[in-house]
Scaffold this motif. Sequence first.
Motif, short mmCIF file in Angstrom:
data_model
loop_
_atom_site.label_atom_id
_atom_site.label_comp_id
_atom_site.label_asym_id
_atom_site.label_seq_id
_atom_site.Cartn_x
_atom_site.Cartn_y
_atom_site.Cartn_z
N ARG A 150 0.84 -1.21 0.00
CA ARG A 150 0.00 0.00 0.00
C ARG A 150 0.87 1.25 0.00
O ARG A 150 0.56 2.25 -0.66
CB ARG A 150 -0.92 0.01 1.23
CG ARG A 150 -2.05 -1.00 1.17
CD ARG A 150 -3.12 -0.70 2.20
NE ARG A 150 -2.58 -0.74 3.57
CZ ARG A 150 -2.52 -1.84 4.32
NH1 ARG A 150 -2.97 -2.99 3.82
NH2 ARG A 150 -2.06 -1.80 5.54
N LYS A 182 3.91 1.55 -1.26
CA LYS A 182 4.50 1.72 -2.59
C LYS A 182 3.50 2.31 -3.57
O LYS A 182 3.82 3.18 -4.37
CB LYS A 182 5.03 0.39 -3.10
CG LYS A 182 6.30 -0.07 -2.40
CD LYS A 182 6.80 -1.38 -2.99
CE LYS A 182 8.09 -1.84 -2.29
NZ LYS A 182 8.58 -3.12 -2.84
N SER A 183 2.25 1.81 -3.50
CA SER A 183 1.21 2.33 -4.38
C SER A 183 0.94 3.80 -4.10
O SER A 183 0.76 4.61 -5.02
CB SER A 183 -0.09 1.54 -4.17
OG SER A 183 0.10 0.17 -4.52
N LYS A 184 0.92 4.14 -2.83
CA LYS A 184 0.70 5.55 -2.44
C LYS A 184 1.80 6.45 -2.95
O LYS A 184 1.55 7.53 -3.50
CB LYS A 184 0.59 5.63 -0.92
CG LYS A 184 0.31 7.02 -0.38
CD LYS A 184 0.22 7.01 1.14
CE LYS A 184 0.02 8.42 1.68
NZ LYS A 184 -0.06 8.42 3.17
N ARG A 230 3.81 5.82 -5.47
CA ARG A 230 3.79 5.84 -6.94
C ARG A 230 2.72 6.82 -7.44
O ARG A 230 2.96 7.60 -8.37
CB ARG A 230 3.53 4.44 -7.48
CG ARG A 230 3.66 4.35 -8.98
CD ARG A 230 3.80 2.91 -9.45
NE ARG A 230 2.77 2.05 -8.89
CZ ARG A 230 3.01 1.04 -8.02
NH1 ARG A 230 4.25 0.80 -7.62
NH2 ARG A 230 2.04 0.31 -7.57
N ALA A 231 1.57 6.79 -6.78
CA ALA A 231 0.48 7.68 -7.18
C ALA A 231 0.87 9.13 -6.93
O ALA A 231 0.56 10.03 -7.73
CB ALA A 231 -0.79 7.34 -6.40
#
Length: 209
Positions: A197, A199-201, A203-204
């Motif tokens: 989560r 990493k996704s945050k 990246r976004a």
Amino acid sequence: MSTGEAGPSGAHEIRITNHGKIASWVTFALEHLNKHEDKPLVFHTLPAAKGKAPAPAEEVAVAGPDGESGKEKKREGLHPSMSTIPRLISVVEIIKREYLKTLDPSLAEAGRLSGLHQYNEIGDLEDAGFAERTGDEEQERIESLARALQGRNHAKQKRIAFMRVTLSRREIPQLVGKGATYQPPAVRKLSRSARARLKSKNRAAAEGR
């Protein structure tokens, strides 16, 4: 062995007692540590200094239902400076555990997701300038000395220990130089799903720039 010398400069001291509330100490400590990065907390079991007003987070004893005064009682024959040591250790462990829970997971990749630096000191009340002697203790000393002079046994010296623990968000190497033992911070490990989560945050956030 530690002396009664005060803790690190700028530190806030909290005296652990038999009657204080652990929850109050923990709550105060967490708020303090989150607000003051450069101000360590020092927990100790030293006797209260005469004429000194209680500091924040120190509990003041009140008369109980049996009319007893608010003075600390010796538990199982131990001086309060010794009987409260297990309580001090419990308070410190709870604070370290709860502090880790307050850390922002987004700081993990910056290598800052670690707990508190801990410095432990054990000392003797007499060496620290807190020599206490009641009438009973004085009489016991006289009788012990008399027996020793008669060759019946050796005079025994009563030594009373105290403990002091410093918790800090930053290292304080000078405390080790004064005899304190050091415990490095615990590290909070993120779960695999939490790392995903994060990493996704990140990246976004990068794509939105």
